[in-house]
Design a protein around this motif. Structure first.
Motif, mmCIF file in Angstrom:
data_model
loop_
_atom_site.group_PDB
_atom_site.id
_atom_site.type_symbol
_atom_site.label_atom_id
_atom_site.label_comp_id
_atom_site.label_asym_id
_atom_site.label_seq_id
_atom_site.Cartn_x
_atom_site.Cartn_y
_atom_site.Cartn_z
ATOM 1 N N LEU A 70 0.834 -1.203 0.000
ATOM 2 C CA LEU A 70 0.000 0.000 0.000
ATOM 3 C C LEU A 70 0.868 1.252 0.000
ATOM 4 N N LYS A 71 1.961 1.227 0.811
ATOM 5 C CA LYS A 71 2.847 2.395 0.855
ATOM 6 C C LYS A 71 3.447 2.673 -0.518
ATOM 7 N N GLN A 72 3.922 1.569 -1.127
ATOM 8 C CA GLN A 72 4.521 1.666 -2.452
ATOM 9 C C GLN A 72 3.527 2.282 -3.451
ATOM 10 N N GLN A 73 2.340 1.749 -3.489
ATOM 11 C CA GLN A 73 1.357 2.220 -4.471
ATOM 12 C C GLN A 73 0.866 3.627 -4.163
ATOM 13 N N LEU A 74 0.793 3.945 -2.858
ATOM 14 C CA LEU A 74 0.386 5.284 -2.473
ATOM 15 C C LEU A 74 1.420 6.292 -2.974
ATOM 16 N N VAL B 269 -9.235 9.503 -8.934
ATOM 17 C CA VAL B 269 -8.880 8.494 -7.935
ATOM 18 C C VAL B 269 -8.470 7.202 -8.631
ATOM 19 N N THR B 270 -7.209 6.818 -8.437
ATOM 20 C CA THR B 270 -6.741 5.585 -9.076
ATOM 21 C C THR B 270 -6.297 4.555 -8.039
ATOM 22 N N LEU B 271 -6.323 4.942 -6.754
ATOM 23 C CA LEU B 271 -5.955 3.967 -5.730
ATOM 24 C C LEU B 271 -6.940 4.042 -4.571
ATOM 25 N N VAL B 272 -7.416 2.863 -4.182
ATOM 26 C CA VAL B 272 -8.236 2.781 -2.982
ATOM 27 C C VAL B 272 -7.551 1.811 -2.031
ATOM 28 N N GLY B 273 -7.370 2.222 -0.792
ATOM 29 C CA GLY B 273 -6.791 1.327 0.204
ATOM 30 C C GLY B 273 -7.849 0.967 1.238
#
Ligand code: ADP
Ligand code: ZN
Length: 732
Positions: A407-411, A551-555
């Motif tokens: 998640l950190k990486q993708q964020l 918005v391209t990332l949802v965690g």
């Protein structure tokens, strides 16, 4: 004439019809009557020639309360249905049908002064009667001649009060009072309505619905499949045919974005019913619907009671949403109410969702609803890719934080690209509890059986049940040590962690704490839509309906949170929530991804939600429900006893439990389950809580339920409140 009146008092002792005398009233009118020596508001629900009571003792109605009929005969029928179905008091039902502030006369029509010319003379003639140097007066007359009647406040601002008064004195201009409607969100900026060609799947949905104007439909369309456009097109047709529509959405999705879309298409024909409106706005919107000025009523749950006649369509968006079931008095099920009104009006009913409730989908598969599927996103955009992250692996490899490495990486990547991310955690506050590490003391609310949540912003402990605040502990009140451990991380702490990780990135938070002010959630959503922040952290409030193209990332930080309750609905709810949150990602050109963090990565609910495979989830879950006899294969009834005197609750429950046990012997085949117990939430707002739980077969409900209601109406203690719920959403 004798009128049957329900007095507007919510108490079981007075929940019956009282006879009054009067002349010329219409059924459905609100009136003032003398009740127990007090002037009391009431509703006329019927009229008759004669009363069974001594005619000399029947009192005269004092006066009407409004100059219109507040409750139509159609709504009175609906009230009768709700009373029987949900075991409600008349007054509680009728109150649902009018704006709350109409009672006790707390809201009135707003009237304003309007200015117009008082003569039919031509402009030249009028001007020639004025002095050449009276420029203001001359300008004002010219203005009125061109524009017609105008509000006095506008005239005063433009031309000054002096000019106006002079013209009134001369008899050239006159003023009168007019009623003006207060319009919510008056200043919304509207674009000209886009004329969009429907895509084949949308066209098919519209055609199917319009082919049978009395049908009941379930529109199952994945997130981003364009359901809204389908609703709008359907309503356009119905309005063009001269009929009216009701559209329901969950409270939280009722954003200005949705309202703009409706106003762009339907202009003033749209009326909004919403708890966030001012009393005046709510009253005026209600009147506009009642008087037929507004043809489309849009709103949350309570808009199903819009005072509308000649309804052609009722649409319920996000039909699975639990907010459609009222879980406090008066308890009712919005879909059932909508269904009743649709049948009454010969209208059709459309339920829409990306994740239909199991009950609705089951009904559709068995022919009770017509199923319409929209399996693809608009323009074949892919559904977001969901990565399931096993948090036990993270812990074992030394990462004890709330954010997984992935998640950190993708964020980081998302922020670098200038895109936006949404992080979902259904827990507000800073941390879920405060516990003494020496003696195990946990701070609890004095009124509720609930541990207190830590709030860092105002440094308080708060009860999330009743809202009571307490000072944060510096010493344990039990052992006087000051070493504390804090419970699970909440949204406040997530924002703090993000601020430490990315000091230059603006983060917004949306939860019950940041949205308390009027239009609070609108401001946050608006700021996020404008790109004023790159990350939005939130509770389930951020899951619904929102369409943010960047918005391209949802965690999903804690995918297990709602999964492991003993409640039979918890798996269904978790599936819906995860699918809905995930559906916020990648709605525009850039593909989206979702990181789903969990400690139970192989659970079928999470696996299938990650694939957004509704049908497989449905099959699996419906089989479980059938095998274990839960809704939709059975009916759950809960009788809830609450009161400040514990023993009274127990005594009351014990008596009624004995009667229900007798009923069970009579219908032994239909009673799958019967037991009594303390509620999981043992005490709330100073009241003890006990319950009887019943599970019934569907076979003899119409016989058994009224008997259960009768038992609950039997001998009662005034210190105990009793309520019956059918298929409650919440068993706490
Ligand atoms: P849903 O409610 O099914 O999640 P929306 O109604 O929000 O989906 O639609 C998703 C997106 O597709 C929105 O941005 C909407 O403006 C767009 N859209 C809908 N219908 C069309 C269409 N016929 N042509 C082009 N874009 C469309
Ligand atoms: Zn409390």
């Amino acid at each position: 004439m004798i009128y049957s009146v329900i007095v507007d008092l919510s108490a079981s002792e007075v929940d019956r019809i009282y006879d009054y005398k009067g002349e010329g009233y219409s059924v459905g009118t609100r009136v003032l009557v003398n009740f127990a020596n007090r002037a009391t508001e009431g509703f006329i629900v019927a009229q008759k020639e004669q009363s069974d009571y001594d005619p000399d003792k029947i009192k005269e109605i004092i006066r009407p309360l409004d100059d219109f009929v507040a409750i139509s005969s159609e709504m009175l029928q609906l009230g009768e249905f709700m009373r029987k179905e949900y075991h409600l008091r008349w007054a509680d039902v009728l109150r649902l049908f009018i704006p709350a502030e109409m009672r006790k006369n707390r809201v009135k029509a707003l009237s304003k002064k309007q200015v117009c010319l008082a003569t039919n003379d031509s402009l030249d003639v009028i001007l020639s009667s004025l002095k050449p140097n009276a420029t203001m007066q001359r300008d004002l007359v010219t203005f009125l001649y061109a524009e017609g009647a105008t509000l006095a406040e506008t005239i005063n601002a433009e031309f000054g009060n002096g000019a106006l008064r002079a013209l009134i004195d001369k008899g050239i201009v006159a003023t009168h009072e007019i009623v003006v409607r207060r319009t919510p969100y008056k200043d919304l900026k509207l674009k000209p309505a886009e004329v969009r060609e429907l895509l084949p799947a949308q066209q098919h949905a519209v055609d199917t619905v319009l082919a049978d104007r009395h049908g009941k439909y379930l529109l199952h369309g994945v997130t981003g499949s364009g359901k809204t456009e389908v609703y709008l097109t359907i309503m356009e047709r119905i309005v063009a045919e001269g009929k009216n529509c009701i559209m329901l959405v969950p409270e939280i999705s009722l954003t200005p974005a949705v309202l703009s879309q409706l106003r762009e298409r339907f202009g003033d024909s749209v009326a909004l019913l919403h708890s966030g409106l001012s009393a005046g706005e709510r009253y005026d919107e209600w009147l506009r619907i009642k008087d037929g000025e507004a043809r489309i009523a849009v709103g949350a749950r309570s808009a199903v009671f819009a005072p509308m006649s000649n309804i052609g369509a009722i649409i319920i968006d996000e039909e699975h949403d639990s907010s459609y079931i009222s879980d406090f008095n008066p308890r009712y099920n919005t879909q059932e109410v909508a269904n009743f009104r649709a049948e009454q009006n010969g209208a059709f009913l459309v339920l829409g969702s990306a994740t239909p409730s199991l009950g609705s989908y089951y009904a559709a598969r068995h022919g009770k609803l017509k199923l319409i599927e929209m399996p693809e996103r608009i323009n074949k955009r892919p559904l977001p890719k969901v990565e399931i992250v096993d948090m036990t692996v993270e812990t074992r490899s030394g990462n004890r934080g709330i954010f997984s490495r992935s998640l950190k990486q993708q964020l980081g990547d998302t922020l670098d690209k200038g895109n936006q991310a949404m992080l979902f955690l259904n827990r507000r506050g800073y941390s879920s509890f405060m516990m003494c590490t020496k003696c195990g003391y946990v701070a609890k609310c004095t009124d509720c059986d609930v541990s207190l949540t830590v709030h860092r912003e105002d440094n308080m402990l708060k009860c999330h049940y009743c809202g009571k605040h307490y000072y944060i502990l510096d010493k344990c009140p039990n052992c006087h040590e000051s070493s504390f451990r804090q419970g699970k991380i909440g949204t406040q702490q997530i924002v703090q962690l993000l601020n430490e990780m990315y000091p230059d990135v603006k983060v917004l938070r949306m939860d019950a704490d940041t949205t308390q002010t009027k239009e609070g959630h609108v401001k946050i959503l608006d700021a996020f839509a404008k790109g004023e922040a790159q990350i939005l952290v939130g509770t389930q409030m951020i899951a619904k309906g929102h369409d943010f193209p960047k918005v391209t990332l949802v965690g999903i930080l804690d995918g297990d949170q709602s999964l492991h309750y003993s409640d039979y609905l918890s798996t269904e709810r978790t599936f819906q929530l995860i699918t809905q949150v995930a559906g916020r990602s990648g709605r525009d050109k850039d593909a989206g991804s979702v990181v789903l963090q969990t400690y139970t990565p192989t659970h079928y609910c999470l696996q299938l939600a990650a694939r957004q495979d509704y049908f497989s989830f449905y099959k699996r879950e419906i089989n479980l429900r059938e095998a274990s006899a839960f809704p939709p294969f059975a009916e759950i009834i809960r009788i809830l006893y609450t009161g400040e005197k514990e023993q009274d609750c127990i005594d009351q429950l014990t008596e009624q439990y004995a009667e229900i046990t007798n009923l069970k012997t009579k219908y032994s085949l239909d009673f799958y389950y019967l037991d009594k117990m303390r509620c999981p939430l043992k005490r709330a707002e100073k009241k003890y809580r006990f319950q009887i739980l019943i599970k019934l077969s569907k076979n003899n409900l119409t016989e058994i339920i009224p008997q259960i209601y009768d038992i609950c109406d039997g001998k009662k203690r005034s210190s105990v409140q009793i309520s019956v719920e059918r298929n409650p959403q919440n068993l706490s």
